[in-house]
Design a protein around this motif. Structure first.
Motif, PDB file in Angstrom:
ATOM      1  N   HIS A  46      43.334  32.284  34.503  1.00  6.22           N
ATOM      2  CA  HIS A  46      43.714  33.869  34.454  1.00  6.22           C
ATOM      3  C   HIS A  46      42.843  34.264  33.484  1.00  6.22           C
ATOM      4  N   LYS A  73      42.366  28.236  41.152  1.00  4.88           N
ATOM      5  CA  LYS A  73      42.354  29.643  41.396  1.00  4.88           C
ATOM      6  C   LYS A  73      42.181  30.393  40.260  1.00  4.88           C
ATOM      7  N   ARG A  74      41.337  31.676  40.488  1.00  2.00           N
ATOM      8  CA  ARG A  74      41.211  32.386  39.068  1.00  2.00           C
ATOM      9  C   ARG A  74      41.171  33.718  39.434  1.00  2.00           C
ATOM     10  N   ASP A  75      41.918  34.903  38.600  1.00  2.00           N
ATOM     11  CA  ASP A  75      42.165  36.041  38.722  1.00  2.00           C
ATOM     12  C   ASP A  75      41.906  36.740  37.374  1.00  2.00           C
ATOM     13  N   GLU A  76      41.873  38.024  37.633  1.00  2.00           N
ATOM     14  CA  GLU A  76      41.516  38.929  36.454  1.00  2.00           C
ATOM     15  C   GLU A  76      42.609  40.029  36.104  1.00  2.00           C
ATOM     16  N   TRP A  77      42.796  40.237  35.047  1.00  2.00           N
ATOM     17  CA  TRP A  77      43.852  41.264  34.450  1.00  2.00           C
ATOM     18  C   TRP A  77      43.519  41.879  33.160  1.00  2.00           C
ATOM     19  N   ASP A  89      44.733  26.372  37.216  1.00  2.00           N
ATOM     20  CA  ASP A  89      44.647  27.760  37.473  1.00  2.00           C
ATOM     21  C   ASP A  89      44.164  28.413  36.250  1.00  2.00           C
TER      22      ASP A  89
END
Length: 558
Positions: A272, A3-7, A270
């Motif tokens: 981030h 899973k990849r997400d951006e902040w 994962d």
């Protein structure tokens, strides 16, 4: 599946410095993710519960400067948290009791009262004590003034505004003792509270000692409801303003490409992404493990590898089914002898039998009537002592941060049992008999501390030396987008030191003098966004993050 997400920003670790920095970034409009490997946020401010009847503070035994105009209340108020954390003041006439053979000194609020109390106790040392406290009071005042100043002053301005610090700040406490002509007994009384920062007079700087002493002489307090309320309030502010806390989420790697940070990789794979990563993890582990020394210059790597940590502690968590004999609402600093410099030499040489020092903190006196502390008529208190550094003393090889399973190690268990018995015996010397009334007894060693916080050396106090006496790293690093915060940085140790460091870093990142602003009353957070606290509000549950508040395994009281 990865899973990849951006902040906008990722904070690794949820100690006080990391949470303060994260919350201020969040109330300023940044999308912030806080990742914590433990079950709850808070670092050394967290609590644990036993037998559904007792709650024990891990690191919050008292706080300084929490009255009107205090630093910590200002930090919380700036986030819109005013009134959500309240403080009980300890005995103003003696919040710390220092006991040496044939001498007891109760430490009062205020430099003037403190100096008077000391000179009355040690009249032959009057001149030296007055010189010592005059210098330390000046350094403490200069340090606080600079913390509350707008922006970063030029070197010339800094020297002009902090003349006493410029002369004495980087010199050791022993050098100041020599300058003042103080005898061993006076040195012991003056440095009795040095376990607050885990360094003896030959290693601690005047700046460190003065800042910590000044902090408490502005008034000693305890947060109503225990240390976990501090972390819980910060988590409320973070999440109310769009940030997120994820507990039981261990960062395996801080990702760097072409000299700039790009995010973090988690245990399990994962990723981030963020252009800004703030490490509130242990400094040495950040440099050598999470980032990797190949990304830093030789000087930083060399300093980090050769760094010395402050001394660690062993703690007994004790509950009794009977109240202790009446005593003031004060911590106890008990010494077997009156030569503190010799004491620190003993610790370094692992010759601590019979036990030469104990610190005792009485939660049921500091927070009376709080149901979680203990049932009515019972007592809840902690007994602590400094321990020799390193694994060898404990019969441990690599330590729990490296994955070592130590708890069934016979050498470790033997040493732990021996120290527990020695601490109990010495505690009864200091406090009187209480063993027959013990209903809960638990020992935490430096190895325990490392297991939960991953702190090098198992110390809550961070670096003692990083490239020289009194040297500590800044929050900035040579890697673009990577910053450090917490008890290892130059902003100091303890709850307030770490919180101030978090403020300083948030201010740098936002281009604002945040500490000065909030101390003058600025409000950055929106109180109307904060959640209502229903009856039975539990700071331990809140500190798990909203995504895990209802997860199984939360210890409760009652």
């Amino acid at each position: 599946m990865v899973k990849r997400d951006e902040w906008d920003a990722i904070v690794v670790g949820s100690g006080m410095g990391g949470l303060v920095c994260a919350a201020y970034l969040a109330v300023s409009g940044r999308r912030v993710l806080v990742l914590e490997q433990h079950d709850v946020a808070g670092g050394n401010s967290h609590v644990f519960r036993r037998r559904r009847a007792y709650e024990f503070d891990v690191g919050v035994h008292y706080l300084g400067d929490c009255g009107p105009g205090g630093l910590l209340p200002a930090i919380f108020s700036g986030l819109g948290l005013e009134g959500r954390v309240t403080y009980r003041e300890m005995d103003r006439g003696g919040f710390d009791r220092i006991v040496l053979p044939g001498l007891t000194v109760d430490v009062p609020v205020g430099w003037e009262a403190y100096t008077k109390r000391l000179t009355e106790a040690l009249p032959s040392q009057r001149e030296g004590i007055e010189r010592f406290t005059r210098i330390c009071a000046a350094v403490g005042a200069e340090t606080r003034s600079m913390m509350l100043s707008d922006g970063e002053p030029s070197l010339a301005d800094l020297l002009a505004r902090t003349p006493v610090t410029a002369e004495w700040g980087r010199r050791t406490l022993s050098e100041l003792f020599d300058h003042c002509g103080l005898d061993p007994r006076a040195r012991t009384v003056l440095a009795a509270q040095s376990p607050n920062y885990g360094m003896g007079p030959r290693q601690a700087t005047v700046s460190t000692h003065a800042a910590v002493t000044d902090h408490y002489l502005r008034g000693a307090y305890y947060p109503e409801g225990g240390g976990q309320v501090l972390a819980a309030a910060l988590v409320e502010a973070l999440e109310a303003h769009g940030g997120e806390l994820r507990t039981k989420s261990r960062v395996e790697r801080i990702l760097v490409e072409d000299g700039r940070v790009t995010g973090v990789g988690m245990t399990g794979g994962d990723v981030h992404s963020a252009p800004l990563v703030v490490s509130n993890a242990d400094y040495s582990r950040t440099v050598l493990d999470l980032v990797g020394e190949e990304h830093f210059g030789r000087r930083v790597v060399s300093r980090t590898r050769q760094a010395k940590m402050a001394l660690p502690l062993a703690t007994l968590y004790i509950a009794t089914d009977k109240e202790l004999p009446a005593r003031p609402n004060a911590n106890l600093w008990w010494y077997r002898d009156d030569d503190i410099e010799a004491y620190y030499e003993q610790v370094a040489k692992e010759t601590i039998s019979p036990l030469p020092f104990l610190f005792a903190s009485f939660a049921s006196l500091k927070d009376p009537g709080t149901a979680a502390v203990c049932p009515p008529g019972h007592s809840n208190f902690q007994v602590m002592t400094l321990c020799p550094p390193g694994y060898e003393y404990w019969g441990v090889d690599k330590g729990p941060a490296a994955g070592e399973r130590y708890r069934r190690n016979e050498g470790y268990q033997r040493r732990k049992a021996e120290l527990t018995e020695a601490m109990l015996n010495t505690a009864e010397e200091a406090l009187g008999p209480f063993r027959e009334n013990i209903v809960h007894l638990e020992t935490a060693t430096p190895i325990t501390h490392e297991r939960y916080t991953l702190a090098t050396g198992g110390t809550p106090y961070g670096l003692a030396e990083w490239g020289g006496t009194g040297s500590r790293p800044d929050t900035r690093t040579s890697i673009e987008g990577l910053h450090m915060v917490g008890t290892n940085t130059r902003h100091g140790t303890g709850i307030t030191g770490s919180a101030a460091g978090g403020m300083a870093l948030a201010g740098q990142l936002l281009g604002r003098g945040l500490m000065a602003e909030v101390h003058r009353g600025a409000l950055l957070g929106d109180p109307d966004l904060l959640p209502e606290r229903a009856e039975g509000w539990d700071p331990l549950a809140v500190s798990r993050g909203s995504g895990r508040q209802g997860a199984r395994g939360l210890a409760r009281i009652g």
